[in-house]
Design an enzyme around this catalytic site. Structure first.
Site, short mmCIF file in Angstrom:
data_model
loop_
_atom_site.label_atom_id
_atom_site.label_comp_id
_atom_site.label_asym_id
_atom_site.label_seq_id
_atom_site.Cartn_x
_atom_site.Cartn_y
_atom_site.Cartn_z
N ARG A 123 3.52 26.26 16.21
CA ARG A 123 3.97 25.50 17.39
C ARG A 123 3.84 26.31 18.68
O ARG A 123 4.53 26.06 19.66
CB ARG A 123 5.40 25.01 17.22
CG ARG A 123 5.58 24.11 16.03
CD ARG A 123 6.91 23.39 16.05
NE ARG A 123 7.05 22.57 14.87
CZ ARG A 123 7.54 22.99 13.71
NH1 ARG A 123 7.95 24.24 13.60
NH2 ARG A 123 7.60 22.18 12.68
N LYS A 145 -5.81 24.31 30.33
CA LYS A 145 -6.34 23.13 29.62
C LYS A 145 -7.01 23.61 28.34
O LYS A 145 -7.85 24.52 28.37
CB LYS A 145 -7.37 22.39 30.48
CG LYS A 145 -6.74 21.47 31.50
CD LYS A 145 -7.78 20.57 32.12
CE LYS A 145 -7.14 19.59 33.11
NZ LYS A 145 -8.15 18.81 33.84
N GLU A 187 -19.59 24.51 39.59
CA GLU A 187 -18.13 24.56 39.79
C GLU A 187 -17.76 25.46 40.98
O GLU A 187 -16.76 25.22 41.65
CB GLU A 187 -17.43 25.08 38.51
CG GLU A 187 -17.56 24.16 37.30
CD GLU A 187 -16.64 22.94 37.33
OE1 GLU A 187 -15.91 22.74 38.32
OE2 GLU A 187 -16.67 22.18 36.33
N LYS A 229 -8.35 27.80 42.36
CA LYS A 229 -7.85 27.02 41.22
C LYS A 229 -6.36 27.29 41.01
O LYS A 229 -5.58 26.37 40.73
CB LYS A 229 -8.65 27.36 39.96
CG LYS A 229 -8.11 26.60 38.77
CD LYS A 229 -9.11 26.26 37.75
CE LYS A 229 -8.44 25.36 36.71
NZ LYS A 229 -9.24 25.13 35.56
N GLU A 239 -1.65 17.86 36.06
CA GLU A 239 -2.58 16.88 36.64
C GLU A 239 -1.95 15.52 36.94
O GLU A 239 -2.54 14.48 36.70
CB GLU A 239 -3.79 16.71 35.69
CG GLU A 239 -5.04 16.24 36.41
CD GLU A 239 -6.28 16.28 35.53
OE1 GLU A 239 -6.60 17.36 35.01
OE2 GLU A 239 -6.91 15.24 35.39
N ARG A 243 -3.80 18.34 41.05
CA ARG A 243 -4.80 18.92 40.13
C ARG A 243 -5.99 17.98 39.91
O ARG A 243 -7.07 18.43 39.56
CB ARG A 243 -4.15 19.30 38.79
CG ARG A 243 -5.10 20.07 37.89
CD ARG A 243 -4.42 20.79 36.74
NE ARG A 243 -5.40 21.54 35.96
CZ ARG A 243 -5.10 22.42 35.02
NH1 ARG A 243 -3.83 22.67 34.74
NH2 ARG A 243 -6.04 23.05 34.35
N ASN A 247 -11.18 17.63 39.88
CA ASN A 247 -12.19 16.75 39.27
C ASN A 247 -13.24 16.28 40.28
O ASN A 247 -14.03 15.38 39.97
CB ASN A 247 -11.52 15.55 38.60
CG ASN A 247 -10.63 15.99 37.45
OD1 ASN A 247 -10.95 16.93 36.75
ND2 ASN A 247 -9.49 15.32 37.28
N HIS A 250 -16.63 15.17 39.21
CA HIS A 250 -16.58 15.00 37.75
C HIS A 250 -16.67 13.55 37.30
O HIS A 250 -17.15 13.29 36.20
CB HIS A 250 -15.32 15.63 37.17
CG HIS A 250 -15.39 17.14 37.07
ND1 HIS A 250 -15.54 17.95 38.17
CD2 HIS A 250 -15.36 17.97 36.00
CE1 HIS A 250 -15.58 19.22 37.77
NE2 HIS A 250 -15.48 19.25 36.46
N HIS A 254 -19.39 13.69 34.81
CA HIS A 254 -19.19 13.49 33.37
C HIS A 254 -20.09 12.37 32.86
O HIS A 254 -20.62 12.46 31.74
CB HIS A 254 -17.73 13.11 33.08
CG HIS A 254 -16.84 14.31 32.91
ND1 HIS A 254 -15.47 14.24 33.03
CD2 HIS A 254 -17.11 15.60 32.60
CE1 HIS A 254 -14.96 15.44 32.83
NE2 HIS A 254 -15.92 16.28 32.58
N HIS A 266 -22.86 21.24 32.06
CA HIS A 266 -21.69 20.69 32.74
C HIS A 266 -21.73 20.96 34.25
O HIS A 266 -21.51 20.05 35.06
CB HIS A 266 -20.42 21.29 32.13
CG HIS A 266 -19.17 20.83 32.80
ND1 HIS A 266 -18.70 19.54 32.68
CD2 HIS A 266 -18.32 21.46 33.66
CE1 HIS A 266 -17.61 19.41 33.41
NE2 HIS A 266 -17.35 20.56 34.02
N1 GLY Z 1 -11.33 21.94 35.18
C1 GLY Z 1 -10.38 21.22 35.89
C2 GLY Z 1 -8.97 21.62 35.59
O1 GLY Z 1 -8.72 22.63 34.97
O2 GLY Z 1 -8.08 20.90 35.94
#
Ligand code: GLY
Length: 366
Positions: A123, A145, A187, A229, A239, A243, A247, A250, A254, A266
């Site tokens: 956990r 993430k 990026e 970031k 997010e 956050r 994107n 994206h 995407h 990417h």
């Molecule tokens: N790659 C975008 C983020 O980490 O929110």
């Protein structure tokens, strides 16, 4: 040693991101500070483990860690539950306790899966991210993430799980191919458009590359990207709001990436998505023509795609399946000027109109 430390303070955890040269040697001391356990499991793929696992193990062992290396076959198609399951079994076999540490050594796929394995095992045990690709250094290793892919799409099963430390050793970029380095720059350009006109101008004047670009300058640029970031993630870890601005590029990116069946990288897909949304935004009057032109010019200077030849219906269909869709609307990130973006909630018809305006409308289509 030229080392910069960027401190991240999220709601769930605070940690240091170490950026510099020759830092694999500091894996042991950094992990000693971050965790109390003395067992470290290095998760890496079949490309990166032969290059760097030995140096990381040596440093960890010199700091008193018992080490084990768990390797999985490189490639996005292995970012699956089956691989995750075998990694979790490897952690159990090595008898890691809650005090011990997983080291995710590699690019974005390794970081995502190593992070998720750490989030799930017992956990949640500590994970230290050691990104070896530019994309992982400037983006995926920071912010927590983690995910695996499902047959229905990328990163559909995962968790927010912050690392206990991140070590970005710029020297690892020397083994990155020219193509992968350039791809990652999508990026980097995105971060400039998002938050830093000076960085954006600098990138335009002198596109970074892996061949002969001064390493100390790379340290500075990578650290600046991480700060950008960090500022977003500190304000909104999960997010809910700000956050989402990460994107930028994206929503369409995407879709372009998925439509290419992931043959287009990417960062390249994000670069094309960024240029498409910038062209559309200029036509809508949401940003100036000059802003859109500068975004396209800088992207082009890196040799990245600035448009797509994927048909509009396909882009819309992938964009609507994207996990960022909210009950009939899509939150699109719109560049307003270099260094400032806004989140616009769009209906599907409005998104279709942006695709019409921005995609396949230049003479350079990826
Ligand atoms: N790659 C975008 C983020 O980490 O929110």
């Amino acid at each position: 040693m030229n080392e910069t430390i960027v401190r991240v303070d999220t709601t769930s955890r605070s940690y240091d991101v170490h950026v510099g040269r020759g830092l694999l040697e500091s894996a042991g001391p950094v992990c000693s500070q971050a965790v109390v356990g003395r067992v470290a499991a290095i998760i890496s793929d079949s490309n990166v483990a032969p290059l760097y696992a030995h140096a990381v193990c040596q440093s960890l062992e010199a700091s008193g860690f018992e080490t084990t290396v768990l390797t999985f076959p490189a490639g996005e198609r292995n970012k699956r539950f089956a691989t995750l399951e075998s990694l979790l079994e490897g952690l159990a076999q090595a008898e890691l306790s809650r005090d011990d540490v997983v080291i995710a050594l590699g690019g974005g796929i390794t970081g995502d899966m190593g992070g998720l394995a750490a989030a799930l095992y017992l956990r949640g045990i500590h994970v230290v991210q050691i990104p070896t690709s530019l994309l992982a250094m400037v983006d995926s290793s920071v912010g927590g993430k983690t995910a695996v892919d499902l047959p229905q799409g990328k990163n559909l099963a995962g968790a927010f799980f912050q690392p206990s430390a991140v070590i970005a050793d710029i020297d690892c970029l020397s083994t990155l191919s020219h193509e992968l380095f350039t791809d990652s720059c999508g990026e980097v350009i995105k971060h400039g458009v998002l938050a830093d006109p000076a960085l954006f101008d600098e990138l335009g004047a002198s596109p970074i590359n892996a061949e002969g670009y001064p390493p100390d300058e790379l340290v500075r640029i990578v650290a600046r990207n991480i700060q950008i970031k960090r500022d977003v993630v500190n304000a909104d870890e999960t997010e809910r709001g700000l956050r989402q601005t990460l994107n930028l590029g994206h929503t369409l990116g995407h879709a372009i990436e998925a439509a290419s069946e992931y043959r287009l990288g990417h960062g390249s897909s994000v670069a094309a998505g960024l240029c498409c949304i910038a062209r559309a935004s200029a036509k809508k009057g949401w940003c100036s023509q000059d802003t859109a032109k500068r975004i396209v010019e800088v992207t082009e200077a890196f040799g990245l795609p600035t448009d797509t030849n994927v048909d509009h219906e396909t882009i819309l269909s992938y964009a609507c399946h994207d996990k960022k869709r909210h009950a009939g609307t899509v939150n699109a990130i719109i560049p307003c000027e270099i260094g400032r973006v806004e989140i616009r909630k769009l209906t599907i018809d409005e998104l279709a109109s942006l695709i019409e305006l921005g995609c396949g409308t230049s003479d350079k289509q990826a």
